[in-house]
Design a protein around this motif. Structure first.
Motif: not given
Lengths: 464, 464
Positions: A306, A308, A334, A336
């Motif tokens: 992801t 974000e 960030s 992931r």
């Protein structure tokens, strides 16, 4: 070690419950916030407190390991059995920032017990889950009549996990000899829910960066200059908007290179879990799901990478209005990551994606925090099966398998020690990690104690 | 009134220069900062000082008009000529905050004269420019031998302009009868530069709003939930990114409805100004121009409507990183408007544009601040031509035309009184409005005196 009477473990745990909870509350009172320099002394105090408590528990070796940042705690309890497998338990003693005005019902650093729950910063993440190992190993000894654990037990409890574990890998590399283990048990995750005990098989990795765009040398008048010079806040918004495509996929070229796609078995196991979207949304305090097209919610949070926005800021943020073009604006992002993604490579592709988007007249600065690798243990690994059995004995029910959407330095231990990483956590989604009113369910905390009381025997059997 | 001997005006002005400057310095010593409640008494003292000075100048009527905020000063000097046009002069006696430590070379409220400039807060914005009207009207009478002005002269000097004129429109509406005028002269703007006297023909309007998007009920963990719920900061960035199209035009449907397009004559007049992009960029503290395709920089800031981000915020903005999905994020937007745009209509189209963009799971709140209308006086308006002629006589050179990119309450007078608004200002960009070391060029200040000394006769001729 089916000769460990489960009822003896339960009785021992119940007998020591009150003292155990009082000790945990004492630890939670130390505001060991690693991200805030004013709490440096508290992080050290937390390490010293834990080290003392582990010595009291019976660990013959307890040490405070210095790093260029916050100290870690190491403890070791050798088994009398010379060919016992070596197990390293990982956790962390630092916590997220917390302040009453963030929405806490009570002081985050003055824990209270209400309705069978202990509320306080770190109750679940991660002090509670480190702490069940102390009573766990004592219950293991008491119930089996042993004087040393069935495994050669090591504990490493770091002090910078909530700050991205900037010195953890170097510490692990430097101390690799002392940390050497056949298996790593990470207690910094959770279970499906209060009624569905599960074992986690992997965590996502994490790459974080801050991008700052600068325009005018100072805030300038939006009437005198508006419409004729680039606005760094607008440009930043355009960059963030370009981060995903219309299918919810991360639009950074190369981002998905090497991503381990889910197998049919894994998707089927995920689907066995009693997922209820409404309940999940309540836990997420959210009103709708969203994300990458073609994947379920569980697949999105556990098995898909992801991007974000964690924070964004620029220009005038006070009350009312101020007609300025901001001098600069920043975003904290960030990413992931999942198995198959390399954080260094992700940093490279994000940097070049961002740099391709800087318009004329705008300067930029991109800063990456140290990254965390993803990790994943195969479903058929004997140690993973041992964890599931120990948990099954404590909970008296079938154990299912999950993954964790969050990230931890576990993968560094996997890399450095060459040992598989297993996850044993009893936290539940409603525990409110990183948010206000973080809590731990006391009954589950005690099941954690029982699980570890069984686990050392199960692991010794499985790995012998 | 070409029978006013220009030399007589000049001589009178020179003779009274010293006393005029001493009086202005006395006024500048009153720190009439309307935005700071601790200066409420000073703002009132400033109003009283001005009222006394206007009476001394000869205005037979001087009044202090109370508002729910700071007081305004009104003065009136009827013409003996019964069919003389009525002229209302607008200015303000409050000033921006200022403190020595902001970078002032001397005390901002203890004016000094250095190198032909008077330094002090309000020297240019706006006390100096209000004050040239006092000596101006006396020079007008002295040079023409009149005992009353050639126009029926009114002055309205408000006390809250630097705080956004919150009560100005209501005051104007309440006192519309007393304020009634054939033309409004605003002395709160500037000229192109020291060597290029210009008349400003209009100001942009202003609509401001704050849009807040809310997602999760609180900040939630970006690992546990990231990739599966809408992120309000990301959604906000998408909204901001959608605010402009690739040509730099505002992409809000209906935004350009009614916009008065520049005529060929207006573009040609703008092009006559000695615009130097490098100098302008230095003033803008910027490294590049940007904006709506097909328009020059001057056209963009004076004659085209804009949408700018003044501030944006959401999630974690402290040092380092915090892996949360923010609960909410907001943006403060300002829209500069040009003739033909109606602020209420702009608020409507912005609201519906934003509301069309709220994805599932996101709540929104849109708040508009009170808006300011644009205003523009046609180049061929006889009063505008009269201003240009009066200025040409004072400066002895060709007068060019500008506009102002900023916004002011002038348009409220236009609305309420139904009179055209003309701008007569002698400030220059280097005067440093709102910044440290604000100053006024003394030679230009005296040209302001001379201009108004000619203006009343010119206007009486033009409007008769």
């Amino acid at each position: 070690m089916s000769d460990t009477p489960d009822s003896a473990v339960r009785t021992y745990t119940e007998q020591h419950r009150a003292a155990f909870l009082a000790d945990l509350a004492e630890w939670l009172r130390i505001p060991s916030v690693s991200a805030q320099p004013e709490h440096d002394g508290d992080v050290r105090r937390s390490a010293e407190w834990l080290s003392g408590k582990l010595a009291e528990t019976g660990f013959p070796v307890t040490e405070i390991w210095e790093t260029p940042g916050a100290p870690a705690v190491f403890a070791e309890w050798p088994s009398q059995d010379p060919d016992a497998p070596v197990v390293l338990v990982y956790g962390h003693h630092d916590v997220q920032p917390a302040a009453r005005e963030d929405g806490w019902s009570t002081d985050p650093f003055d824990p209270v017990i209400r309705d069978g729950r202990m509320y306080g910063r770190g109750a679940a993440d991660d002090k509670g889950q480190v702490f069940f190992h102390t009573l766990g190993v004592r219950a293991h000894l008491a119930a089996t009549g042993r004087t040393t654990p069935a495994v050669h037990l090591k504990l490493l409890v770091e002090g910078e996990e909530e700050s991205g574990s900037p010195h953890f890998r170097a510490l692990a590399e430097e101390r690799a000899g002392r940390l050497a283990a056949d298996v790593v048990i990470v207690s910094d995750t959770g279970m499906w829910d209060e009624n569905t005990p599960t074992v986690c098989t992997g965590m996502r990795g994490l790459a974080e960066c801050e991008i700052e765009l600068s325009g005018p040398g100072q805030d300038i008048h939006s009437g005198s200059f508006g419409g004729a010079v680039p606005n760094p806040a607008t440009e930043l918004a355009r960059m963030v908007a370009a981060l995903h495509d219309t299918e919810g996929r991360v639009a950074v070229p190369g981002f998905y290179d090497g991503v381990a796609e889910l197998t049919g078995t894994e998707r089927a196991l995920f689907a066995e879990l009693p997922f209820d979207e409404e309940t999940w949304l309540r836990t997420a305090a959210s009103r709708a799901t969203a994300g990458e097209a073609g994947y379920s919610t569980l697949e999105r949070i556990w098995a898909r990478p992801t991007a974000e926005v964690n924070g964004i800021g620029g220009g005038y943020q006070g009350a009312g209005s101020k007609t300025v073009i901001p001098s600069s604006a920043f975003v904290k992002l960030s990413f992931r990551l999942v198995a198959g993604q390399d954080p260094e490579r992700i940093q490279e592709v994000v940097r070049s994606w961002a740099e391709d988007r800087i318009p004329a007249g705008i300067r930029h600065r991109i800063t990456f925090s140290p990254a965390t690798r993803p990790c994943l243990t195969p479903l058929d690994h004997p140690a993973l099966q041992a964890v599931a059995r120990a948990m099954g004995r404590a909970f008296g029910t079938k154990i299912l398998f999950t993954r964790e959407g969050g990230s931890g330095p576990a993968a560094d231990l996997q890399d450095v020690l060459g040992a598989p990483v297993l996850f044993l956590g009893i936290s539940v989604p409603s525990d409110g990690w990183h948010g206000p009113d973080e809590k731990v369910e006391l009954d589950l905390l005690l099941k954690g104690v029982e699980t570890t009381a069984h686990l050392w025997g199960e692991l010794a059997d499985a790995l012998r």
